[in-house]
Design a protein around this motif. Sequence first.
Motif, PDB file in Angstrom:
ATOM      1  N   VAL A 227       0.821  -1.134   0.062  1.00 20.96           N
ATOM      2  CA  VAL A 227       0.065   0.172   0.020  1.00 20.96           C
ATOM      3  C   VAL A 227       0.781   1.292   0.036  1.00 20.96           C
ATOM      4  O   VAL A 227       1.929   1.242   0.938  1.00 20.96           O
ATOM      5  CB  VAL A 227      -0.823   0.130   1.196  1.00 20.96           C
ATOM      6  N   ALA A 228       0.709   2.076  -0.936  1.00 18.46           N
ATOM      7  CA  ALA A 228       1.530   3.285  -1.070  1.00 18.46           C
ATOM      8  C   ALA A 228       0.557   4.485  -0.731  1.00 18.46           C
ATOM      9  O   ALA A 228      -0.457   4.545  -1.304  1.00 18.46           O
ATOM     10  CB  ALA A 228       2.172   3.456  -2.522  1.00 18.46           C
ATOM     11  N   ILE A 229       0.958   5.374   0.198  1.00 18.08           N
ATOM     12  CA  ILE A 229       0.269   6.638   0.736  1.00 18.08           C
ATOM     13  C   ILE A 229       1.272   7.744   0.381  1.00 18.08           C
ATOM     14  O   ILE A 229       2.278   7.816   0.511  1.00 18.08           O
ATOM     15  CB  ILE A 229       0.006   6.314   2.247  1.00 18.08           C
ATOM     16  N   THR A 230       0.323   8.955  -0.016  1.00 17.55           N
ATOM     17  CA  THR A 230       1.075  10.167  -0.214  1.00 17.55           C
ATOM     18  C   THR A 230       0.341  11.072   0.954  1.00 17.55           C
ATOM     19  O   THR A 230      -1.149  10.887   0.930  1.00 17.55           O
ATOM     20  CB  THR A 230       0.925  10.699  -1.612  1.00 17.55           C
ATOM     21  N   THR A 231       0.912  11.745   1.416  1.00 16.04           N
ATOM     22  CA  THR A 231       0.472  12.420   2.629  1.00 16.04           C
ATOM     23  C   THR A 231       0.526  14.245   2.421  1.00 16.04           C
ATOM     24  O   THR A 231       1.609  14.308   1.491  1.00 16.04           O
ATOM     25  CB  THR A 231       0.790  12.270   3.953  1.00 16.04           C
ATOM     26  N   ALA A 232      -0.057  14.814   3.045  1.00 13.30           N
ATOM     27  CA  ALA A 232       0.382  16.404   3.055  1.00 13.30           C
ATOM     28  C   ALA A 232       1.578  16.630   4.055  1.00 13.30           C
ATOM     29  O   ALA A 232       1.887  15.735   4.756  1.00 13.30           O
ATOM     30  CB  ALA A 232      -0.843  17.152   3.746  1.00 13.30           C
ATOM     31  N   LEU A 233       2.309  17.647   3.563  1.00 11.69           N
ATOM     32  CA  LEU A 233       3.646  18.173   4.337  1.00 11.69           C
ATOM     33  C   LEU A 233       3.329  18.146   5.916  1.00 11.69           C
ATOM     34  O   LEU A 233       2.494  18.889   6.307  1.00 11.69           O
ATOM     35  CB  LEU A 233       4.030  19.187   3.702  1.00 11.69           C
ATOM     36  N   GLY A 234       4.181  17.438   6.420  1.00 12.83           N
ATOM     37  CA  GLY A 234       4.154  17.357   8.037  1.00 12.83           C
ATOM     38  C   GLY A 234       3.083  16.298   8.515  1.00 12.83           C
ATOM     39  O   GLY A 234       2.912  16.174   9.796  1.00 12.83           O
ATOM     40  N   ALA A 235       2.253  15.395   7.634  1.00 14.82           N
ATOM     41  CA  ALA A 235       1.333  14.530   8.125  1.00 14.82           C
ATOM     42  C   ALA A 235       1.844  12.946   8.188  1.00 14.82           C
ATOM     43  O   ALA A 235       1.159  12.084   8.576  1.00 14.82           O
ATOM     44  CB  ALA A 235       0.115  14.722   7.504  1.00 14.82           C
ATOM     45  N   ALA A 236       2.992  12.960   7.498  1.00 13.42           N
ATOM     46  CA  ALA A 236       3.533  11.710   7.553  1.00 13.42           C
ATOM     47  C   ALA A 236       3.760  10.567   8.584  1.00 13.42           C
ATOM     48  O   ALA A 236       3.227   9.534   8.699  1.00 13.42           O
ATOM     49  CB  ALA A 236       4.830  11.417   6.661  1.00 13.42           C
ATOM     50  N   GLN A 237       4.311  11.501   9.700  1.00 13.79           N
ATOM     51  CA  GLN A 237       4.283  10.464  11.125  1.00 13.79           C
ATOM     52  C   GLN A 237       3.112  10.333  11.529  1.00 13.79           C
ATOM     53  O   GLN A 237       2.823   9.070  11.911  1.00 13.79           O
ATOM     54  CB  GLN A 237       5.270  11.265  12.044  1.00 13.79           C
ATOM     55  N   LEU A 238       2.043  11.166  11.463  1.00 13.09           N
ATOM     56  CA  LEU A 238       0.707  10.546  12.049  1.00 13.09           C
ATOM     57  C   LEU A 238       0.232   9.653  11.534  1.00 13.09           C
ATOM     58  O   LEU A 238      -0.380   8.824  11.901  1.00 13.09           O
ATOM     59  CB  LEU A 238      -0.155  11.967  11.942  1.00 13.09           C
ATOM     60  N   ILE A 239      -0.087   9.717   9.968  1.00 14.03           N
ATOM     61  CA  ILE A 239      -0.676   8.910   9.268  1.00 14.03           C
ATOM     62  C   ILE A 239       0.085   7.415   9.168  1.00 14.03           C
ATOM     63  O   ILE A 239      -0.563   6.389   9.104  1.00 14.03           O
ATOM     64  CB  ILE A 239      -0.699   9.170   7.307  1.00 14.03           C
ATOM     65  N   ALA A 240       1.529   7.398   9.452  1.00 13.27           N
ATOM     66  CA  ALA A 240       2.219   6.176   9.497  1.00 13.27           C
ATOM     67  C   ALA A 240       1.699   5.317  11.070  1.00 13.27           C
ATOM     68  O   ALA A 240       1.969   3.959  10.703  1.00 13.27           O
ATOM     69  CB  ALA A 240       3.734   6.254   9.700  1.00 13.27           C
ATOM     70  N   ARG A 241       1.247   6.058  11.737  1.00 11.20           N
ATOM     71  CA  ARG A 241       0.714   5.320  13.003  1.00 11.20           C
ATOM     72  C   ARG A 241      -0.726   5.001  12.865  1.00 11.20           C
ATOM     73  O   ARG A 241      -0.973   4.074  13.427  1.00 11.20           O
ATOM     74  CB  ARG A 241       1.049   6.334  14.155  1.00 11.20           C
ATOM     75  N   GLN A 242      -1.516   5.796  12.017  1.00 13.32           N
ATOM     76  CA  GLN A 242      -2.844   5.587  11.964  1.00 13.32           C
ATOM     77  C   GLN A 242      -3.184   4.531  10.885  1.00 13.32           C
ATOM     78  O   GLN A 242      -4.115   3.838  11.007  1.00 13.32           O
ATOM     79  CB  GLN A 242      -3.627   6.696  11.639  1.00 13.32           C
ATOM     80  N   ALA A 243      -2.469   4.352   9.663  1.00 12.63           N
ATOM     81  CA  ALA A 243      -2.323   3.673   8.656  1.00 12.63           C
ATOM     82  C   ALA A 243      -2.648   2.164   8.995  1.00 12.63           C
ATOM     83  O   ALA A 243      -3.470   1.235   8.481  1.00 12.63           O
ATOM     84  CB  ALA A 243      -1.557   3.824   7.598  1.00 12.63           C
TER      85      ALA A 243
END
Length: 401
Positions: A227-243
């Motif tokens: 699964v490849a995810i692209t996030t908004a700038l600054g949101a990568a760490q949060l999405i990495a925990r939630q995904a």
Amino acid sequence: MKVRDLITEAVSGVGARPARTVLTIAGVVVGIGTLVTTLGVSATAGNQIAGRFDAATATGITVHVPVPTGKDAPPAVSWSAPGNVARLNGVTAIAAWSRTPEGRDLPVRANAVRDPTRILDRLLPVLGSTETLPAATRASLAAGRFFDAGHVRRRDRVAVLGALAAEQLGLTRIDNQPAVLVDGTAFTVIGILGTVGRQDQQVLGTAVILPWTAADDGLDLGPISTVAITTALGAAQLIARQAPVALDPNDPEGLEVDAPPDPASLRGGVARDVSGLLLILGLVSLIVGALGIANVTLVTVLERTAEIGLRRAMGARRRDIAIQFLLESTVIGLLGGIVGASAGILAVVAISVVKQWTPVVDGTLAAASPLVGALVGLLAGLYPAMRAARMQPVEALRGPS
């Protein structure tokens, strides 16, 4: 004088004072080495720091899904699960795909005619993907189009080729609706990928990409593997925990997540890179200064041989002569440390004022600089002092030869 005589005299002059010549050559060597080191280390550190900042601006996350333990075991991530991630705040694009296992690529050919004299089959990775793959991987299209949700829903047998895969199959155009045979199943080529923006997904350039429904029907590629995810700038760490929770609520720890580095660790890494660069340059500069002190002290010893002979004749011991020149070189280093520390502080303040920065000076380092200078002077004066102490009074009174 002839050229040969000039060369002979020059070589003799260089060899007349071997110790002084070696110190002088060492000074030139270190000077040139400093220039090369400064340029090389600066470029190397610049690339390292630029790489860290590239990692900081990266907004790509990759989730690796484990293979089911048994043939009848349910998949860890269903094909509907990426929709849960897409609803998270900060996610700009998401794609999922299954692919042939490593080392078990499928035979692909662009010609249905079998020619025993030619090898037409190419073993290529085959992906069964969602229609959002270009957005999630920042991939462009060199020709044609990518399949859409309609193709996926209708289970159409269409394919998009990576740039290298198209080159290997000899396909450069798609206006004539070419077809490829993937493990004997025909798929119509509707597009060719161009560049892939995400560096961690360069495998797409060599792959045959199919709608996941058609790939599941004809090739049985299995469940989602990536699964490849692209996030908004600054949101990568949060999405990495939630995904992982959104993809597999029952066992989120079973998913492997690759995410950009944390900004705090990035800041520490950049600071260490810059500090290491400046430390290397400072040490090289100290070596240059030490060689300069050693050379000057040696010249002083050679010019004061008569004085040294007179002192020895009047009863001065070897130790007294050595200590005298060691103290002279130490004082030179101490004065250099005091002036250098003061000049360095003024330079930091001046540059900060010009650049409108906040000056930061390490007080401990500034206070220790005179002691460091004295130590450098002491070490640099060891050989000249030993040279002076070994002089015999009679030979020294004759003066320099």
